[in-house]
Design a protein around this motif. Structure first.
Motif, PDB file in Angstrom:
ATOM      1  N   PHE A 147      27.632  37.871  56.991  1.00 53.81           N
ATOM      2  CA  PHE A 147      28.375  38.967  57.604  1.00 53.81           C
ATOM      3  C   PHE A 147      29.133  39.722  56.521  1.00 53.81           C
ATOM      4  N   TRP A 148      29.376  40.998  56.797  1.00 52.12           N
ATOM      5  CA  TRP A 148      30.081  41.854  55.836  1.00 52.12           C
ATOM      6  C   TRP A 148      30.985  42.840  56.554  1.00 52.12           C
ATOM      7  N   LEU A 149      32.011  43.276  55.820  1.00 56.01           N
ATOM      8  CA  LEU A 149      32.978  44.252  56.321  1.00 56.01           C
ATOM      9  C   LEU A 149      33.193  45.288  55.227  1.00 56.01           C
ATOM     10  N   THR A 150      33.087  46.575  55.570  1.00 57.15           N
ATOM     11  CA  THR A 150      33.295  47.641  54.587  1.00 57.15           C
ATOM     12  C   THR A 150      34.289  48.668  55.103  1.00 57.15           C
ATOM     13  N   THR A 151      34.962  49.345  54.174  1.00 57.92           N
ATOM     14  CA  THR A 151      35.813  50.489  54.511  1.00 57.92           C
ATOM     15  C   THR A 151      35.504  51.624  53.554  1.00 57.92           C
ATOM     16  N   ASP A 152      35.627  52.852  54.052  1.00 55.33           N
ATOM     17  CA  ASP A 152      35.428  54.046  53.238  1.00 55.33           C
ATOM     18  C   ASP A 152      36.429  55.104  53.680  1.00 55.33           C
ATOM     19  N   GLY A 153      37.003  55.806  52.700  1.00 50.54           N
ATOM     20  CA  GLY A 153      37.953  56.850  53.050  1.00 50.54           C
ATOM     21  C   GLY A 153      38.405  57.642  51.839  1.00 50.54           C
TER      22      GLY A 153
END
Length: 447
Positions: A147-153
């Motif tokens: 499983f993976w979690l990403t953020t972009d901003g």
């Protein structure tokens, strides 16, 4: 007398008529002037009315246009992401896959113990040699689940992203098959990107994950591929990237023996690569320069050496959907980067000095699409180690290779089921060898 009176009366009448005519004439002139003034005022009033009507019509058109066009979005409202959800200035996404493997393996040189990672995936340096062959061993596991979690901003005019990725395929293997078959989560990737910079744990910049063949195995072409994940600071500009990465030296004792993990490096490993993508495929050239170091005050050892490596990899498209994938890597003192540390980086000589060990490795794979949802890969992978047997001893790994053939079917999007047949062998400098024949069946669903 009478005539005189008549004459006098006419004269008087004339006198009376003359002032009346003058007055009438003056009245007529005044009337005409008044009429002209009224006409002018009337024309002015008509002009004002016409102007007022024109203004009202224009205002009505403006109102119609305002009512019919869509209302603008508030300036502070961000555009909704195509997927994921928003927290503050960042779009957050979560994903991964569930994968279950069913393996049936036969080893010619002995059966690996329960919990050995070789029972879960192909680990070239762990293939048993010199032992007795046993019956086929069957194993089921779901430890490759990920499983993976990403953020972009955008923050302060800078593009910022993060990634956290974990699985359960620890090294060495874990899990108790007697009752609950539990496994520990293992960190795979954890980094932040700020514009062109990457800081954290990621695939080594010396590697090219884009050319890894599709395999049912955890790695597939294990002997021949550069494969490492570690903490680093990387700068990327267009096709070029350079990184300072976590250093570590693995050492073979003089005359052979258990691997020494030195953990004494003073300088980080330096990697650089240039990647080029074109409609016909992609190529990458990468390089590595590193310090090899080992200190042991108890034996008065304090030695350093230099390691270096070069790697070329490519993906060539064949027809509309098929492709060929290649990698060739060579160097000295790069053992831990190639083939899951099949060879150590260096060996100690009789005086306690480090000597880098040479390695050449590579793989070739052909991927063919049979029909929509059906595909196969044929993979050959190999590694050859240039040992100085007088230093390493005859128990050092000399070579390894494997051959894989698989068939994978995707009945629905993101769901794969498949089978792979693998044959792998390992040889020592002494001449001892061992091989492994394995059948893998798997099911995988990505989300």
């Amino acid at each position: 007398m009478g005539s005189c009176r008549l004459f006098g009366g006419a004269a008087a009448a004339a006198l009376l008529l003359v002032p009346g005519a003058a007055l009438a004439q003056e009245a007529s002139v005044a009337l005409e002037a008044r009429i002209a003034q009224l006409e002018a005022e009337l024309n002015s009033l008509k002009s004002e009315v016409a102007a007022s009507r024109t203004q009202q019509a224009s205002q009505a058109q403006d109102i119609i246009r305002l009512e019919t066009r869509p209302a603008p979005a508030p300036v502070s409202a961000p555009a909704p992401p195509s997927d994921g959800f928003r927290i503050g200035d960042h779009t957050v996404k979560f994903g991964g896959f569930i994968k279950t493997d069913f393996t049936a393996s036969k080893y010619s040189g002995g059966d690996p113990a329960n919990g050995d990672p070789l029972r879960d995936y192909h680990l070239p340096g762990a293939i048993p040699v010199g032992g007795d062959s046993e019956d086929v061993a069957t194993d089921f596991n779901a430890r490759q689940t990920r499983f993976w979690l990403t953020t972009d901003g955008m923050v302060g005019g800078h593009k910022i992203g993060t990634r956290l990725e974990m699985d359960f395929q620890t090294l060495p293997g874990s899990g108790d098959q007697r009752t609950t078959s539990g496994s520990n989560p293992a960190l795979r990737r954890a980094f932040v990107t700020i514009d062109n910079w990457l800081i954290g744990q990621e695939w080594t910049n010396f590697q090219n994950t884009a050319v890894l063949p599709e395999s049912a195995d955890f790695v597939g072409a294990a002997e021949g591929t550069v494969f490492a994940r570690q903490a680093q600071v990387r700068y990327t500009r267009g096709p070029f990237s350079i990184a300072l990465e976590n250093p570590e030296t693995t050492v073979t004792p003089f005359g052979g023996g258990a691997r020494i993990i030195a953990d004494d490096n003073s300088l980080p490993d330096l990697t650089a690569r240039y990647a080029l993508s074109r409609p016909w495929g992609a190529v990458q050239l990468s390089g590595l320069v590193r310090q090899l170091k080992y200190q042991n005050p108890a034996t008065d050892i304090d030695s350093t050496a230099t390691g270096w490596g070069l790697s070329a990899s490519a993906l060539f498209k064949v027809g509309a959907q098929d492709d060929i994938r290649l990698m060739l890597t060579g160097g000295e003192g790069i053992g831990r980067y190639v083939g899951l540390n099949f060879s150590n980086d260096a060996v100690l000589d009789a005086s306690g000095e480090l000597e880098a060990i040479g390695v050449v490795a590579g793989f070739a794979a052909y991927r063919h699409v049979w029909a929509p949802g059906w595909r196969s890969s044929l993979i050959w992978s190999t590694q050859k180690v240039d040992n100085d047997v007088a230093l390493t001893g005859a128990a050092a790994n000399r070579s390894a290779q494997s051959l894989h053939a698989n068939l994978i079917w995707s009945p629905v999007a993101a769901f794969d089921v498949g089978a792979e047949v693998m044959f792998a062998d390992r040889k020592l400098e002494s001449g001892l060898d061992g091989d492994m024949t394995r059948l893998i069946l798997f099911a995988k669903y990505g989300f």
